[in-house]
Design a protein around this motif. Structure first.
Motif, PDB file in Angstrom:
ATOM      1  N   TYR A  25       0.714  32.797   1.601  1.00 35.56           N
ATOM      2  CA  TYR A  25       1.143  31.498   2.138  1.00 35.56           C
ATOM      3  C   TYR A  25       1.872  30.630   1.109  1.00 35.56           C
ATOM      4  CZ  TYR A  25      -1.902  33.006   5.872  1.00 35.56           C
ATOM      5  OH  TYR A  25      -2.474  33.728   6.885  1.00 35.56           O
ATOM      6  N   GLY A  67      -4.311  31.641  -0.668  1.00 38.88           N
ATOM      7  CA  GLY A  67      -4.664  32.098   0.669  1.00 38.88           C
ATOM      8  C   GLY A  67      -4.163  33.503   0.935  1.00 38.88           C
ATOM      9  N   GLY A  68      -4.839  34.210   1.834  1.00 39.40           N
ATOM     10  CA  GLY A  68      -4.435  35.567   2.158  1.00 39.40           C
ATOM     11  C   GLY A  68      -5.095  36.040   3.433  1.00 39.40           C
ATOM     12  N   GLU A  69      -4.880  37.275   3.735  1.00 39.88           N
ATOM     13  CA  GLU A  69      -5.404  37.834   4.988  1.00 39.88           C
ATOM     14  C   GLU A  69      -6.845  38.314   4.792  1.00 39.88           C
ATOM     15  OE1 GLU A  69      -3.568  37.097   7.523  1.00 39.88           O
ATOM     16  OE2 GLU A  69      -2.293  36.273   5.972  1.00 39.88           O
ATOM     17  N   ASP A  70      -7.518  38.573   5.924  1.00 40.14           N
ATOM     18  CA  ASP A  70      -8.955  38.867   5.900  1.00 40.14           C
ATOM     19  C   ASP A  70      -9.300  40.074   5.018  1.00 40.14           C
ATOM     20  OD1 ASP A  70      -9.096  36.824   7.710  1.00 40.14           O
ATOM     21  OD2 ASP A  70      -9.359  38.097   9.462  1.00 40.14           O
ATOM     22  N   GLN A  73      -8.744  39.525   1.158  1.00 37.91           N
ATOM     23  CA  GLN A  73      -9.670  38.564   0.548  1.00 37.91           C
ATOM     24  C   GLN A  73     -11.026  39.208   0.263  1.00 37.91           C
ATOM     25  OE1 GLN A  73      -9.460  35.625   3.984  1.00 37.91           O
ATOM     26  NE2 GLN A  73     -11.535  35.184   3.363  1.00 37.91           N
ATOM     27  N   CYS A 100      -7.687  27.926   1.093  1.00 34.05           N
ATOM     28  CA  CYS A 100      -7.927  28.678   2.327  1.00 34.05           C
ATOM     29  C   CYS A 100      -8.763  29.938   2.059  1.00 34.05           C
ATOM     30  CB  CYS A 100      -6.606  28.970   3.031  1.00 34.05           C
ATOM     31  SG  CYS A 100      -6.851  29.355   4.774  1.00 34.05           S
ATOM     32  N   ALA A 101      -8.174  31.145   2.087  1.00 35.01           N
ATOM     33  CA  ALA A 101      -8.990  32.328   1.780  1.00 35.01           C
ATOM     34  C   ALA A 101      -9.680  32.152   0.438  1.00 35.01           C
ATOM     35  CB  ALA A 101      -8.120  33.582   1.769  1.00 35.01           C
ATOM     36  N   GLN A 104     -12.662  30.120   1.037  1.00 32.38           N
ATOM     37  CA  GLN A 104     -13.657  30.889   1.799  1.00 32.38           C
ATOM     38  C   GLN A 104     -14.420  31.857   0.892  1.00 32.38           C
ATOM     39  OE1 GLN A 104     -11.474  32.720   5.010  1.00 32.38           O
ATOM     40  NE2 GLN A 104     -11.066  30.787   6.038  1.00 32.38           N
ATOM     41  N   ARG A 135      -6.737  30.151  16.407  1.00 34.78           N
ATOM     42  CA  ARG A 135      -6.396  30.021  14.993  1.00 34.78           C
ATOM     43  C   ARG A 135      -5.821  28.628  14.760  1.00 34.78           C
ATOM     44  NH1 ARG A 135      -5.772  34.027  11.235  1.00 34.78           N
ATOM     45  NH2 ARG A 135      -4.431  33.421   9.498  1.00 34.78           N
ATOM     46  N   ASN A 168      -3.223  27.525   8.245  1.00 30.42           N
ATOM     47  CA  ASN A 168      -3.047  28.747   9.039  1.00 30.42           C
ATOM     48  C   ASN A 168      -4.276  29.621   8.811  1.00 30.42           C
ATOM     49  OD1 ASN A 168      -2.322  31.197  10.162  1.00 30.42           O
ATOM     50  ND2 ASN A 168      -0.165  30.994   9.585  1.00 30.42           N
ATOM     51  N   HIS A 169      -5.319  29.421   9.617  1.00 31.59           N
ATOM     52  CA  HIS A 169      -6.564  30.155   9.382  1.00 31.59           C
ATOM     53  C   HIS A 169      -7.361  30.307  10.668  1.00 31.59           C
ATOM     54  CE1 HIS A 169      -8.883  26.235   9.294  1.00 31.59           C
ATOM     55  NE2 HIS A 169      -7.690  25.804   8.945  1.00 31.59           N
ATOM     56  N   ALA A 170      -8.125  31.419  10.712  1.00 32.38           N
ATOM     57  CA  ALA A 170      -9.000  31.667  11.848  1.00 32.38           C
ATOM     58  C   ALA A 170     -10.407  31.142  11.564  1.00 32.38           C
ATOM     59  CB  ALA A 170      -9.056  33.160  12.144  1.00 32.38           C
ATOM     60  N   GLY A 171     -10.883  31.325  10.338  1.00 34.99           N
ATOM     61  CA  GLY A 171     -12.236  30.904   9.981  1.00 34.99           C
ATOM     62  C   GLY A 171     -12.358  29.385   9.941  1.00 34.99           C
ATOM     63  N   HIS A 209      -2.090  24.386   2.581  1.00 31.63           N
ATOM     64  CA  HIS A 209      -0.989  25.079   1.926  1.00 31.63           C
ATOM     65  C   HIS A 209       0.174  24.085   1.838  1.00 31.63           C
ATOM     66  CE1 HIS A 209      -2.956  28.967   2.536  1.00 31.63           C
ATOM     67  NE2 HIS A 209      -3.079  28.717   3.820  1.00 31.63           N
TER      68      HIS A 209
HETATM   69  N1  GLN Z   1      -7.946  35.026   6.412  1.00 31.82           N
HETATM   70  C1  GLN Z   1      -8.492  33.722   6.442  1.00 31.82           C
HETATM   71  C2  GLN Z   1      -8.567  33.106   7.820  1.00 31.82           C
HETATM   72  O1  GLN Z   1      -7.747  33.388   8.668  1.00 31.82           O
HETATM   73  C3  GLN Z   1      -7.724  32.836   5.473  1.00 31.82           C
HETATM   74  C4  GLN Z   1      -6.287  32.576   5.896  1.00 31.82           C
HETATM   75  C5  GLN Z   1      -5.496  31.845   4.820  1.00 31.82           C
HETATM   76  O2  GLN Z   1      -5.756  31.998   3.637  1.00 31.82           O
HETATM   77  N2  GLN Z   1      -4.503  31.083   5.229  1.00 31.82           N
HETATM   78  O3  GLN Z   1      -9.442  32.293   8.078  1.00 31.82           O
END
Ligand code: GLN
Length: 270
Positions: A25, A67-70, A73, A100-101, A104, A135, A168-171, A209
């Motif tokens: 991101y 930040g990154g994808e699930d 991370q 973000c990630a 988390q 999301r 931009n996150h799901a969690g 971000h």
């Molecule tokens: N993968 C995590 C989520 O979607 C963090 C996404 C992010 O770092 N933007 O919650």
């Protein structure tokens, strides 16, 4: 490391952790912002970029975790859990910005790509959970944000003004009792409970971000002040950033950047 410490004679060491895993991101821009704000003040800086698979140093003054994808991370968490380098650095008083990630994985737990709970690093008092909500994507704006002053008297806080960025996150993240948040959300989702970010000592976690430090120079200087001392931070001319912030604040409040309809919606309705 105290905010009133004299100007240092060694370069500020900034550790950028696993940008190949946690660089989705654009959060790598935070290192550029910090580097430039130090350079403008004639303070030497040494940026240590740590790719996945390489041992993270425990000697940096300030760490950036993006930040990154699930899936990635989870790998980043495994590496940091095994090396304990970030734990040792934090014990020593190092500053961390976790986006973000990044935020988390520094917490107690977060969901992996299958939704299964994965233990986090336990450096931030928070839990990240999957929720039955869409999301969170779009501009994110806080009300006036503050952080507790880690070396001030009890209750002392440092003002950061309004924070702006995109999310931009799901969690969603539940702050624990020994943490504070950056502030209340004005536009967007943030943690998911009306608050944004998690702060424990000199670790700042956020869903913003942007990169967040490019949009929020007071936050950048807060982190730098914790490393070099506030007295070492001569004021900078931030009028260009102020213009950008004014434009982003207006756009967020006018909801100009509401998520567009997805291509599936467009097909369904065409
Ligand atoms: N993968 C995590 C989520 O979607 C963090 C996404 C992010 O770092 N933007 O919650």
């Amino acid at each position: 490391m105290s905010p009133t410490s004299p100007i240092r004679d060694s370069a500020v060491r900034i550790g950028v952790l696993f940008p190949d895993l946690l660089g989705t991101y654009g959060d790598g821009g935070n290192a550029l912002v910090l580097t430039q704000r130090l350079a403008w003040r004639d303070i030497a800086v040494d940026v240590v970029t740590v790719p996945a698979g390489q041992a993270a140093p425990d000697s940096c003054d300030l760490y950036l975790v993006g930040g990154g994808e699930d899936g990635p991370q989870v790998q980043a968490t495994r590496e940091l859990d095994e090396s304990r380098a970030l734990h040792r650095a934090v014990d020593r008083g190092a500053v961390v910005l976790a986006v973000c990630a990044g935020m988390q994985i520094l917490g107690h737990r977060f969901p992996d790509a299958t939704g299964t709970d994965v233990p986090g690093l336990g450096l931030l008092d928070c839990d990240t959970v999957r929720v039955d909500r869409p999301r969170a994507v779009g501009e994110l704006l806080t009300a006036e944000a503050t952080v507790p002053d880690p070396s001030g008297p009890p209750g002392a806080t440092i003002d950061l003004g309004v924070l702006t960025g995109f999310e931009n996150h799901a969690g969603r993240t539940v702050p624990g009792p020994s943490s504070t948040t950056l502030g209340r959300v004005e536009v967007g989702e943030g943690n998911g409970d009306g608050t944004e970010g998690v702060v424990c000592g000199r670790i700042v976690g956020t869903y913003l971000h942007g990169p967040v430090l490019a949009r929020n120079p007071r936050l950048a200087d807060l982190l730098l002040g914790w490393v070099v001392g506030v007295d070492a931070l001569a004021p900078l001319d931030d009028h260009e950033v102020d213009d950008l912030r004014a434009e982003r604040l207006r756009a967020a409040r006018a909801n100009e950047l509401a998520p567009r309809r997805s291509w599936r919606d467009l097909l369904r309705r065409s």
